[in-house]
Motif scaffolding. Sequence first.
Motif, PDB file in Angstrom:
ATOM      1  N   GLN A 149      20.892 -34.540 -80.069  1.00 31.43           N
ATOM      2  CA  GLN A 149      20.799 -33.366 -80.945  1.00 31.43           C
ATOM      3  C   GLN A 149      21.019 -32.051 -80.212  1.00 31.43           C
ATOM      4  N   VAL A 150      20.599 -31.996 -78.959  1.00 29.86           N
ATOM      5  CA  VAL A 150      20.765 -30.734 -78.232  1.00 29.86           C
ATOM      6  C   VAL A 150      22.111 -30.678 -77.522  1.00 29.86           C
ATOM      7  N   GLY A 151      23.023 -31.544 -77.926  1.00 28.76           N
ATOM      8  CA  GLY A 151      24.378 -31.440 -77.402  1.00 28.76           C
ATOM      9  C   GLY A 151      24.607 -32.204 -76.117  1.00 28.76           C
ATOM     10  N   ARG A 173      19.213 -27.944 -71.574  1.00 31.35           N
ATOM     11  CA  ARG A 173      19.225 -28.708 -72.827  1.00 31.35           C
ATOM     12  C   ARG A 173      18.143 -29.777 -72.811  1.00 31.35           C
ATOM     13  N   GLN A 203      26.385 -20.896 -74.900  1.00 30.20           N
ATOM     14  CA  GLN A 203      26.178 -22.202 -75.537  1.00 30.20           C
ATOM     15  C   GLN A 203      24.708 -22.464 -75.834  1.00 30.20           C
ATOM     16  N   ILE A 204      23.853 -22.110 -74.875  1.00 32.18           N
ATOM     17  CA  ILE A 204      22.420 -22.355 -75.067  1.00 32.18           C
ATOM     18  C   ILE A 204      21.894 -21.469 -76.201  1.00 32.18           C
ATOM     19  N   GLU A 206      23.581 -20.333 -78.702  1.00 29.55           N
ATOM     20  CA  GLU A 206      24.112 -20.924 -79.922  1.00 29.55           C
ATOM     21  C   GLU A 206      23.239 -22.108 -80.367  1.00 29.55           C
ATOM     22  N   LEU A 207      22.881 -22.946 -79.393  1.00 31.92           N
ATOM     23  CA  LEU A 207      22.040 -24.110 -79.683  1.00 31.92           C
ATOM     24  C   LEU A 207      20.691 -23.675 -80.243  1.00 31.92           C
ATOM     25  N   GLN A 210      21.013 -22.516 -83.779  1.00 34.89           N
ATOM     26  CA  GLN A 210      21.125 -23.656 -84.700  1.00 34.89           C
ATOM     27  C   GLN A 210      19.774 -24.298 -84.971  1.00 34.89           C
TER      28      GLN A 210
END
Lengths: 345, 319
Positions: A149-151, A173, A203-204, A206-207, A210
């Motif tokens: 889920q966390v990419g 992550r 990216q973090i 963005e995560l 979300q």
Amino acid sequence: MSARADEAVLSVEGLEVEYRTSGATHRVLPGVDLTLEKAEVLGLVGESGSGKSTLAAAILRLLPPNGAIVGGRVVLAGDIEVSRLGTEALRQVRGTEVGMIFQDPLTCLNPTFRVGSQMVDVQAAHAGRRPGRNERRLYRRRALDLLAQVGLPDASHVAAAYPHQLSGGMRQRVMIAMALSLDPKLLIADEPTSALDVTLEAQIIELLAQLRESRHMSILFVTHDLGVVSQICDRVAVMYAGQIVEEGRVGDVFAEPQHPYTEALLEAVPSRALRGRRLAVIPGQVVAAGSMVTGCRFANRCREAQEICRSSEPPPVRVGKSESVRCHLRPRSPGARADDEVAVH
Amino acid sequence: MTRYLVRRTITAALVVLIVMTFLALVVHVIPGNIVTTLLGAHASPALIRQANAQMGLDHSIPMQVVLFIGHAFEGNLGTDWVTHRPVTSLIFTALPETVVLAFSGMFLAVLIGLPLGVIAAVRPGGLLDKTIGVVSVSLITMPSYVSGLLLILIFGVKLRLLPVIGSGTPGNPIDDLAHLVLPAVALAIAWIGYLARLTRSNMLEVLTANYVRTVRAFGVRKGKIFYKYALRNAAAPVVAVLGVGLGNLLGGAIFIEVIFSRPGLGTLLYSSIETRNYPVVQGCVLVIALMLICANFLADISYRLIDRRIQFGRTAAAT
Ligand SMILES: Nc1ncnc2c1ncn2[C@@H]1O[C@H](COP(=O)(O)OP(=O)(O)O)[C@@H](O)[C@H]1O
Ligand code: SF4
Ligand SMILES: [Mg+2]
């Protein structure tokens, strides 16, 4: 106020923290108030050493051994008063009510354990009774789910890795997945991207944005990056020398900063270029943390400082669209205009 | 890696060469010819010549060393002058005794020292911590021959609880163990103190680490943090130190054996010196030298392992 505190996921009231160092005590937080609503993201910004991490750690009573909460209180979910909790109750609150991630995910993960087993242990700690093999298998599956889920699609590889075998972004992550495994209502993120480069940072962020959407999680986002605040936060609290000097909605504060310190921070930065922007350098020395100050803590660097600033401490008041500003000269008296002040100096 | 091994091998060869030459020199310069001491003053010249030849003493010193090492490579360490048994077989019976003693000492040191250190770290500055601290420091400063003699006096002579001489009757493991206890304790005592201190300080350091704060922040139980997370990190350097300690313990075992009259390399060497049994002395010295070289090699490897971790941590933190 009380209605709001009932709703609040986190409410910090008059929190005072001291550090003892070789005989001397430093009052690093002289009395901080802070409120976080459900599903709200609050950015806590301030220069390095202003007391952000101290505040973050004090919320779960995780201060280092020489630090102590000497006043005020922290209330979680409206009715959990953290300072009143016994050891076991406090342990149960940690992680489940409030999850925490930190700046340097390499040193924050134990180098001698696989990250998967650390994630399993965290879940097992809140199992009530000693988990058997079946439960541990369950936790493991859940850990893999969360990693995905966390990419981290290659979850089983990641779980089997030691922290040093992962990249900085992957480690952070993993920390996020670990925090999510206990499904906290509030996530405290203490400069989670400061150790990462700009791409990974984005990216973090963005995560986290979300996750906040999908889980309706509140986040206390500690950072010294104004760009990050503008990207992810709903509200912002500006900290200076242990005190929150301005607080309000991000759009309001950034568009019309009220406190001279916030103004100075934002001044050099055109609003569109906030992204990735570290705090502007402001001339002068911050008052030593914990030193006794009469009057405004920003006075020795403030270009507007007056006589009154040095003699009495400004109380927090609502100014313009900002919810709370600590400055004697706000709101501005009708005659004075910002342009005039700049011209004077 | 190969370069490292080559360098280590060359150093080891040099050490052996120097030690054996030194031994030959000592024999040469100490007053009283070995052979005449062994055979008595009235031995016939023919007998003396024969004895010299048998012990390889009829060559020049460099030649003696070269021949001895050459034969050693063929697995031949000469013949016991007294019993006429091959020296290798004497050593092969003695060596395991010494190694067993050294490892028992190490085992005891870990078994007692590590938990002591952990207990001391539970409440730093508390009464228990202070007591353990004082005891550890006294233990560290006690040489093993002193503690050996004390143990013999207390448990062997006064209390008569445990045997203090020999290694027990063959084929009786309980008797064997009983005989092993005191020498192993004597050997372990200083290491118990040392490991207790080391473990304590490692624990205290580890407990302030960020990764411990993380598990605290996630509500992992204190006991689990202490005994699972922190102990594992604190024990890693201890393991490395044991690599270093092995040589020290093997050396110590050689003395302890003599004090407790246990069979082993130490007693073999001691008695063969007493009887001027030169081939046995020579064999023992060679094997002891090789043993210590191996132990040092182990120590070096374990240091390198720690080092790699440290270096690794540094580069990783920089990225
Ligand atoms: N363990 C400690 N002992 C003494 N002083 C400390 C300790 N931790 C932090 N401080 C001091 O408290 C102040 C606030 O630190 P910190 O909360 O880490 O600030 P920030 O996270 O905003 O950089 C700093 O002046 C720092 O030197
Ligand atoms: S109170 Fe005075 S010194 Fe402080 S920020 Fe306001 S103007 Fe500046
Ligand atoms: Mg900080």
